[in-house]
Design an enzyme around this catalytic site. Sequence first.
Site, PDB file in Angstrom:
ATOM      1  N   LYS A 159      -9.837  -5.649  -3.963  1.00  0.00           N
ATOM      2  CA  LYS A 159      -8.557  -5.516  -3.266  1.00  0.00           C
ATOM      3  C   LYS A 159      -7.510  -5.142  -4.295  1.00  0.00           C
ATOM      4  O   LYS A 159      -7.443  -5.735  -5.368  1.00  0.00           O
ATOM      5  CB  LYS A 159      -8.175  -6.844  -2.612  1.00  0.00           C
ATOM      6  N   THR A 195     -13.185  -7.637   0.736  1.00  0.00           N
ATOM      7  CA  THR A 195     -11.930  -7.507  -0.004  1.00  0.00           C
ATOM      8  C   THR A 195     -10.863  -8.401   0.616  1.00  0.00           C
ATOM      9  O   THR A 195      -9.919  -8.798  -0.063  1.00  0.00           O
ATOM     10  CB  THR A 195     -11.448  -6.035  -0.047  1.00  0.00           C
ATOM     11  N   ASP A 196     -11.027  -8.714   1.879  1.00  0.00           N
ATOM     12  CA  ASP A 196     -10.100  -9.664   2.500  1.00  0.00           C
ATOM     13  C   ASP A 196     -10.221 -11.039   1.849  1.00  0.00           C
ATOM     14  O   ASP A 196      -9.211 -11.712   1.597  1.00  0.00           O
ATOM     15  CB  ASP A 196     -10.385  -9.752   4.008  1.00  0.00           C
ATOM     16  N   HIS A 256      12.448  14.969 -22.683  1.00  0.00           N
ATOM     17  CA  HIS A 256      13.282  15.920 -23.403  1.00  0.00           C
ATOM     18  C   HIS A 256      14.748  15.867 -22.952  1.00  0.00           C
ATOM     19  O   HIS A 256      15.042  15.916 -21.759  1.00  0.00           O
ATOM     20  CB  HIS A 256      12.749  17.340 -23.209  1.00  0.00           C
TER      21      HIS A 256
END
Lengths: 297, 297, 297, 297
Positions: free
Chosen positions: C11, C56-57, C247
């Site tokens: 995640k 992934t939760d 620059h």
Amino acid sequence: MPVLGHTQYGKAEVRVVRVYRDREPHEIADHNVSVALSGDFTDTHLTGDNTRVLTTDAVKNTVNAFAKEAGDAARTPEVFGLELARHFTGVPQVSRVRVGIETYPWRRLEHAGTPHPHAFARDGGHVRTTTVTRTTGGDEWVTSGVTGLVVLKTTDSEFHSFYTDRYTTLAETTDRVMATEVTAQWWHAEPPGDWNASYPQVIDTMTSAFAGHHSLALQQTLYEMGTQVLTAEPGIGEIRFSLPNKHHFLLDLSPFGLKNPGEVFHADDRPYGLIEGTVRRDDTTDPGPAFDPGQGW
Amino acid sequence: MPVLGHTQYGKAEVRVVRVYRDREPHEIADHNVSVALSGDFTDTHLTGDNTRVLTTDAVKNTVNAFAKEAGDAARTPEVFGLELARHFTGVPQVSRVRVGIETYPWRRLEHAGTPHPHAFARDGGHVRTTTVTRTTGGDEWVTSGVTGLVVLKTTDSEFHSFYTDRYTTLAETTDRVMATEVTAQWWHAEPPGDWNASYPQVIDTMTSAFAGHHSLALQQTLYEMGTQVLTAEPGIGEIRFSLPNKHHFLLDLSPFGLKNPGEVFHADDRPYGLIEGTVRRDDTTDPGPAFDPGQGW
Amino acid sequence: MPVLGHTQYGKAEVRVVRVYRDREPHEIADHNVSVALSGDFTDTHLTGDNTRVLTTDAVKNTVNAFAKEAGDAARTPEVFGLELARHFTGVPQVSRVRVGIETYPWRRLEHAGTPHPHAFARDGGHVRTTTVTRTTGGDEWVTSGVTGLVVLKTTDSEFHSFYTDRYTTLAETTDRVMATEVTAQWWHAEPPGDWNASYPQVIDTMTSAFAGHHSLALQQTLYEMGTQVLTAEPGIGEIRFSLPNKHHFLLDLSPFGLKNPGEVFHADDRPYGLIEGTVRRDDTTDPGPAFDPGQGW
Amino acid sequence: MPVLGHTQYGKAEVRVVRVYRDREPHEIADHNVSVALSGDFTDTHLTGDNTRVLTTDAVKNTVNAFAKEAGDAARTPEVFGLELARHFTGVPQVSRVRVGIETYPWRRLEHAGTPHPHAFARDGGHVRTTTVTRTTGGDEWVTSGVTGLVVLKTTDSEFHSFYTDRYTTLAETTDRVMATEVTAQWWHAEPPGDWNASYPQVIDTMTSAFAGHHSLALQQTLYEMGTQVLTAEPGIGEIRFSLPNKHHFLLDLSPFGLKNPGEVFHADDRPYGLIEGTVRRDDTTDPGPAFDPGQGW
């Protein structure tokens, strides 16, 4: 003594995606909805008394619920916005509602040589915008618009014979690259028969005008685009443009022994010219608050 | 018949950095300047006749040249903006000028325990903004402002007793995290004696008000911040705020056997509440075009 | 035949805010946590068999729960990352974990002339970064870093006597503005006694070196900054820099009859020089995967 | 003792636009070119001796000059990158060059119902990427890639039967919306006959695989996409994907008395699952530095 002036509040950027799966092929509507309410909300500012405050959380819930309840109407941002605006002006303490919607285009993917019924790719070219403004008296103003539409022409653009002062050093040119990222918004004095047909027609008219016009200034191109849109769409009362002049500077390649007859350019980021203008129909009523974001800055 | 409405044009985002190296320690002024001109520019739109068009390239050159010519005045965005506006209203065909400036703050770096005379770090906390509007009649309006000022309080914020409808599901709370990213702009009915002293004073008053206020609604906090600024600065006639409610949602950790008494939050991106409002002095004249970006959308 | 190569998943960007309200004044830790897991995850790729896939939760839930469970440790991103990495390497099918954390600094607001115990402003100058890499064997690598640290010097910078080829047109200079936005990451061969003290010390050493160094090239400044950090912090084994040369071009004001002795500059956006380099301790072991983001591109 | 490790430098984001106006219709190539050089650059770091430093300004000039000199080759980013890489490895002190190019697609506008020879609109859907790595020994590695390709399927996606731990709360689903924003890069073990034909073929294969695949996990979809690309394009040796799982959460509309059978979703921003993986040909040689950005973090 300090006093309260104009206020408005609401929920911004509700990212609601509506899938139509009761048909084959599936369809999708992808919106980013913002709602601003004005009305009798003095108490919450002065004393923190929220008795009249519809929560912004409820505003979000309403947008999401209407994506279901509106059925097919949620496919058309102007109609979706009108349904939301009519709902919110029914909240007693609200006097004016403004609904703003960004709609992201998707195109259907192909699989095995045929369009797939359930798969899509985001079509990133530009974003369709909508605003609906409604007052409790029942007056309604709808604008449609576009943002992020980048167009360029490789020739047919001149810029010369301009006013000069002591700070003017720009060389005149009879052939340059012209590019801009169109943001435009047009007010429908009369609603079109089919909102979802009207939008691509306006985009086509606008880009065709950009392509075909021999330009002496980006201002002239702006006016040409606006004029052609108003001519093609009799219901549109006014169109406003914001056109950044995305400068493409011809590079000097002579130090390297090379000629550069309009072939190699530096695409610069900043600064940029910013050309803004309005084209309206001379026999149309005033657009009222159609273009007014409410807070005024 | 299509006709031309309001127009304006100019150069946007001229990134000019002025170094003051004729003193020790060196100083630096870092501006992003945008100029919009209105006036008699019909011909370029209708026929491409640019006889009256001051090029946006010349506008850029003027900003850069004035960063030198204005000397110390370029250190103060309000004064720099006024000098530019007075110049551009001197261009015959211009009737109104609007100069917008973003000014980026820098802090002096230390070396060997003492401030270094030539080295700086960008102080990213927030950006100072300025607008100057001037008409050929000589009327001038100056606003100062801030954007990107993110503030948060860990307590002293409640939200309850609000209006409910069928879409309301929000729970009431007597203790929440409140956070916002302040965008504000205030109009000087009378110029302060020292612009560069006035700006940090307003920021201090604003943030002190945010810190000390026990809030029942972000709207109430907005009004408190505005009231305290107007009270502290008698020359300011009106202040406008745009306050996104940057939601910090209390996480439910009970599935993991954990209590969460106001300690762990999810900082969400979208959607967000958006609270906008104006506080003005009741005995001040109208701000006129002070807050008007010109194009009106 | 196509075969599966390296994989990782997890995640990304868990935005967890930890408030410490059991003390006066309150404190706050504001993290953006990403976790990447590698290991025995072939099945899900080849057949969609998710038996070994930690969702992934759940990774997100773990980060949030640890913000509570870790207690004071969550105030220190390196320690918070280590605790998370040790947890995830305990998941049977995981062989390597990488935790990346961005930590946003806040400063305490003042009210009535004294620091307020509950109110903060985001200190936008730069973001503190942390990575922790851990393998199931128990090896651990920790880097700290910074991003968004913009520094500039108004003099004490030369650039000349460089290699020239037929495409070289740059003029030599013995006095220029030098500016860069520092991204740096340093690997702790040995952990410091106090992570939260080490970080500002490195930043101070780095910016002091930038300020005090008379530069003949941004590359030389990079090496000086790295050398001074390694000298001051004996536990740091290696430091890597990515330094865009922002620059600032001296503007030619001579067409307007103005001299410009190093005073007015155009701050350009693109293109920019990009100087990258590593300074390491010659008696330190290899940093292994300390700087390796895993996917390798 | 501190010593210098790996270094590289160059010019990043040279925005060069090449117009082909010696033919009808005109054509356009729009590139963002970055060049990184490695080699014998120790002196500039240690002593500021720039004798061996090719300036980044010259690198920029070279890119611009080659946009002219390369002629039609500048239309093909892989070939343009190869010509640049071959040039820069000819600089004596350079041992390795990496050229990275982003190429922005444009489509031809229509005017009066036919394609216009000089007018274009940016096709924002996705960006074509190219990297060329070359060493002085003459070894060359070319990758092509894509970024910003957002795809979504409204069904044909399941996710269940996953590993669970004490932090797992996710519900299993047999029908969800799956969306991702594809970043991919593929290494050409053998160059294709026509680079500009190869790229759209890979995109078509990839999106067709996404559309037609019944997915049990985004990891499985990734592997399917990679496998189909390698099967269709025998010259491609390896492909790497980074696939954020752009979560579309089904909204609970039951508090409002509404059913939501997979129709209304919240498109969330953060956190997101991040799935990364490689598919390679088992009989291909090692990709060497093909995917190596050089600085290694």
